[in-house]
Scaffold this motif. Structure first.
Motif, PDB file in Angstrom:
ATOM      1  N   PRO A   1     -12.476 -54.384  93.491  1.00  0.00           N
ATOM      2  CA  PRO A   1     -13.360 -53.589  94.333  1.00  0.00           C
ATOM      3  C   PRO A   1     -12.681 -52.363  94.952  1.00  0.00           C
ATOM      4  N   LEU A   2     -11.368 -52.377  95.078  1.00  0.00           N
ATOM      5  CA  LEU A   2     -10.659 -51.242  95.655  1.00  0.00           C
ATOM      6  C   LEU A   2      -9.731 -50.631  94.608  1.00  0.00           C
ATOM      7  N   ASP A   3      -9.778 -49.318  94.463  1.00  0.00           N
ATOM      8  CA  ASP A   3      -8.952 -48.633  93.469  1.00  0.00           C
ATOM      9  C   ASP A   3      -7.460 -48.873  93.674  1.00  0.00           C
ATOM     10  N   ASP A   4      -7.032 -49.062  94.919  1.00  0.00           N
ATOM     11  CA  ASP A   4      -5.603 -49.282  95.204  1.00  0.00           C
ATOM     12  C   ASP A   4      -5.056 -50.523  94.498  1.00  0.00           C
ATOM     13  N   PHE A   5      -5.938 -51.464  94.160  1.00  0.00           N
ATOM     14  CA  PHE A   5      -5.494 -52.717  93.544  1.00  0.00           C
ATOM     15  C   PHE A   5      -5.712 -52.753  92.034  1.00  0.00           C
ATOM     16  N   ALA A   6      -6.342 -51.739  91.482  1.00  0.00           N
ATOM     17  CA  ALA A   6      -6.596 -51.699  90.035  1.00  0.00           C
ATOM     18  C   ALA A   6      -5.281 -51.726  89.271  1.00  0.00           C
ATOM     19  N   GLY A   7      -5.221 -52.547  88.232  1.00  0.00           N
ATOM     20  CA  GLY A   7      -4.031 -52.633  87.404  1.00  0.00           C
ATOM     21  C   GLY A   7      -2.880 -53.407  88.023  1.00  0.00           C
ATOM     22  N   LYS A   8      -3.142 -54.120  89.117  1.00  0.00           N
ATOM     23  CA  LYS A   8      -2.096 -54.890  89.789  1.00  0.00           C
ATOM     24  C   LYS A   8      -2.495 -56.364  89.823  1.00  0.00           C
ATOM     25  N   SER A   9      -1.510 -57.234  89.707  1.00  0.00           N
ATOM     26  CA  SER A   9      -1.780 -58.664  89.846  1.00  0.00           C
ATOM     27  C   SER A   9      -1.849 -59.018  91.330  1.00  0.00           C
ATOM     28  N   ILE A  10      -2.515 -60.116  91.629  1.00  0.00           N
ATOM     29  CA  ILE A  10      -2.622 -60.555  93.019  1.00  0.00           C
ATOM     30  C   ILE A  10      -1.249 -60.952  93.550  1.00  0.00           C
ATOM     31  N   LEU A  11      -0.512 -61.726  92.745  1.00  0.00           N
ATOM     32  CA  LEU A  11       0.833 -62.147  93.114  1.00  0.00           C
ATOM     33  C   LEU A  11       1.851 -61.549  92.149  1.00  0.00           C
ATOM     34  N   THR A  12       3.064 -61.401  92.612  1.00  0.00           N
ATOM     35  CA  THR A  12       4.157 -60.988  91.735  1.00  0.00           C
ATOM     36  C   THR A  12       4.645 -62.217  90.961  1.00  0.00           C
ATOM     37  N   ALA A  13       5.447 -61.979  89.943  1.00  0.00           N
ATOM     38  CA  ALA A  13       6.025 -63.085  89.182  1.00  0.00           C
ATOM     39  C   ALA A  13       6.838 -63.989  90.106  1.00  0.00           C
ATOM     40  N   GLN A  14       7.604 -63.406  91.017  1.00  0.00           N
ATOM     41  CA  GLN A  14       8.414 -64.209  91.937  1.00  0.00           C
ATOM     42  C   GLN A  14       7.536 -65.029  92.863  1.00  0.00           C
ATOM     43  N   GLN A  15       6.455 -64.458  93.342  1.00  0.00           N
ATOM     44  CA  GLN A  15       5.549 -65.209  94.211  1.00  0.00           C
ATOM     45  C   GLN A  15       4.910 -66.380  93.460  1.00  0.00           C
ATOM     46  N   VAL A  16       4.573 -66.181  92.189  1.00  0.00           N
ATOM     47  CA  VAL A  16       4.053 -67.291  91.386  1.00  0.00           C
ATOM     48  C   VAL A  16       5.093 -68.406  91.329  1.00  0.00           C
ATOM     49  N   GLU A  17       6.327 -68.051  91.023  1.00  0.00           N
ATOM     50  CA  GLU A  17       7.397 -69.052  90.941  1.00  0.00           C
ATOM     51  C   GLU A  17       7.610 -69.743  92.283  1.00  0.00           C
ATOM     52  N   ASP A  18       7.511 -68.994  93.372  1.00  0.00           N
ATOM     53  CA  ASP A  18       7.671 -69.573  94.704  1.00  0.00           C
ATOM     54  C   ASP A  18       6.539 -70.561  95.010  1.00  0.00           C
ATOM     55  N   VAL A  19       5.307 -70.201  94.697  1.00  0.00           N
ATOM     56  CA  VAL A  19       4.165 -71.091  94.925  1.00  0.00           C
ATOM     57  C   VAL A  19       4.311 -72.357  94.081  1.00  0.00           C
ATOM     58  N   VAL A  20       4.705 -72.202  92.833  1.00  0.00           N
ATOM     59  CA  VAL A  20       4.896 -73.370  91.966  1.00  0.00           C
ATOM     60  C   VAL A  20       5.987 -74.280  92.547  1.00  0.00           C
ATOM     61  N   ALA A  21       7.080 -73.700  93.001  1.00  0.00           N
ATOM     62  CA  ALA A  21       8.157 -74.499  93.613  1.00  0.00           C
ATOM     63  C   ALA A  21       7.636 -75.237  94.840  1.00  0.00           C
ATOM     64  N   TYR A  22       6.820 -74.575  95.643  1.00  0.00           N
ATOM     65  CA  TYR A  22       6.230 -75.223  96.810  1.00  0.00           C
ATOM     66  C   TYR A  22       5.297 -76.358  96.388  1.00  0.00           C
ATOM     67  N   LEU A  23       4.423 -76.104  95.440  1.00  0.00           N
ATOM     68  CA  LEU A  23       3.482 -77.137  95.000  1.00  0.00           C
ATOM     69  C   LEU A  23       4.211 -78.368  94.467  1.00  0.00           C
ATOM     70  N   MET A  24       5.344 -78.164  93.830  1.00  0.00           N
ATOM     71  CA  MET A  24       6.128 -79.283  93.306  1.00  0.00           C
ATOM     72  C   MET A  24       6.685 -80.158  94.423  1.00  0.00           C
ATOM     73  N   THR A  25       6.743 -79.652  95.658  1.00  0.00           N
ATOM     74  CA  THR A  25       7.227 -80.461  96.785  1.00  0.00           C
ATOM     75  C   THR A  25       6.118 -81.333  97.374  1.00  0.00           C
ATOM     76  N   LEU A  26       4.871 -81.072  97.019  1.00  0.00           N
ATOM     77  CA  LEU A  26       3.748 -81.816  97.592  1.00  0.00           C
ATOM     78  C   LEU A  26       3.547 -83.109  96.815  1.00  0.00           C
ATOM     79  N   LYS A  27       4.210 -84.155  97.269  1.00  0.00           N
ATOM     80  CA  LYS A  27       4.195 -85.464  96.602  1.00  0.00           C
ATOM     81  C   LYS A  27       3.314 -86.437  97.377  1.00  0.00           C
ATOM     82  N   GLU A  28       2.879 -87.494  96.692  1.00  0.00           N
ATOM     83  CA  GLU A  28       2.101 -88.554  97.352  1.00  0.00           C
ATOM     84  C   GLU A  28       2.955 -89.183  98.449  1.00  0.00           C
ATOM     85  N   GLN A  29       2.340 -89.527  99.539  1.00  0.00           N
ATOM     86  CA  GLN A  29       3.052 -90.136 100.677  1.00  0.00           C
ATOM     87  C   GLN A  29       3.233 -91.613 100.471  1.00  0.00           C
TER      88      GLN A  29
END
Length: 151
Positions: free
Chosen positions: A123-151
């Motif tokens: 919806p905004l031209d400033d964001f055209a052609g850009k991903s929501i997250l960077t590659a590093q942010q994706v890796e960081d989120v995945v690393a975080y999600l891997m810590t969420l284990k059953e109690q």
């Protein structure tokens, strides 16, 4: 001989500090919805991933997902599955695929693709052609999600 040893040692040190080149959004390799290789060539930081997950201007994951680990945050969504135990339910490669582009794993999902830079309308031209997250942010989120284990 001493000089040759010094050059060899310097070359080895330099080679060990070279970081793999970031995978561009258009060249991510999916296998049955999974992404087996890191997008950055290195492991993500779960502390940073938690921040991205909670950030309403980045991942905005809480808009759709409940997450007991972020109980201090308000307004958890109920559209997507709860994140409690997600690190036990999915492999790292599966989570990377889901965060990168969930549409490759789940046909018809409304979850956004967080690491694509074309094939959508922003919806905004400033964001055209850009991903929501960077590659590093994706890796960081995945690393975080891997810590969420059953109690």
């Amino acid at each position: 001989m001493k000089n040759a040893f010094g050059l060899t040692t310097a070359a080895a040190l330099f080679a060990s500090t070279v970081v793999a080149e970031e995978v561009k959004p258009t060249t991510v390799s999916f296998v049955d919805g999974t992404v087996t290789e890191s997008l950055t060539g290195q492991t993500g930081d779960p502390v940073e991933g938690r921040k991205v997950f909670a950030n309403r201007k980045l991942g905005n994951c809480l808009a759709c997902h409940a997450n007991a680990d972020l109980s201090e945050e308000s307004f958890h969504g109920e559209v997507g599955p709860p994140m409690d135990g997600v690190g036990d339910r999915w492999l790292e490669a599966e989570l990377r695929g889901i965060v990168t582009n969930s549409k490759m794993m789940f046909e018809g999902t409304i979850m956004p693709a967080f690491y694509i830079d074309e094939g959508y309308t922003r919806p905004l031209d400033d964001f055209a052609g850009k991903s929501i997250l960077t590659a590093q942010q994706v890796e960081d989120v995945v690393a975080y999600l891997m810590t969420l284990k059953e109690q």
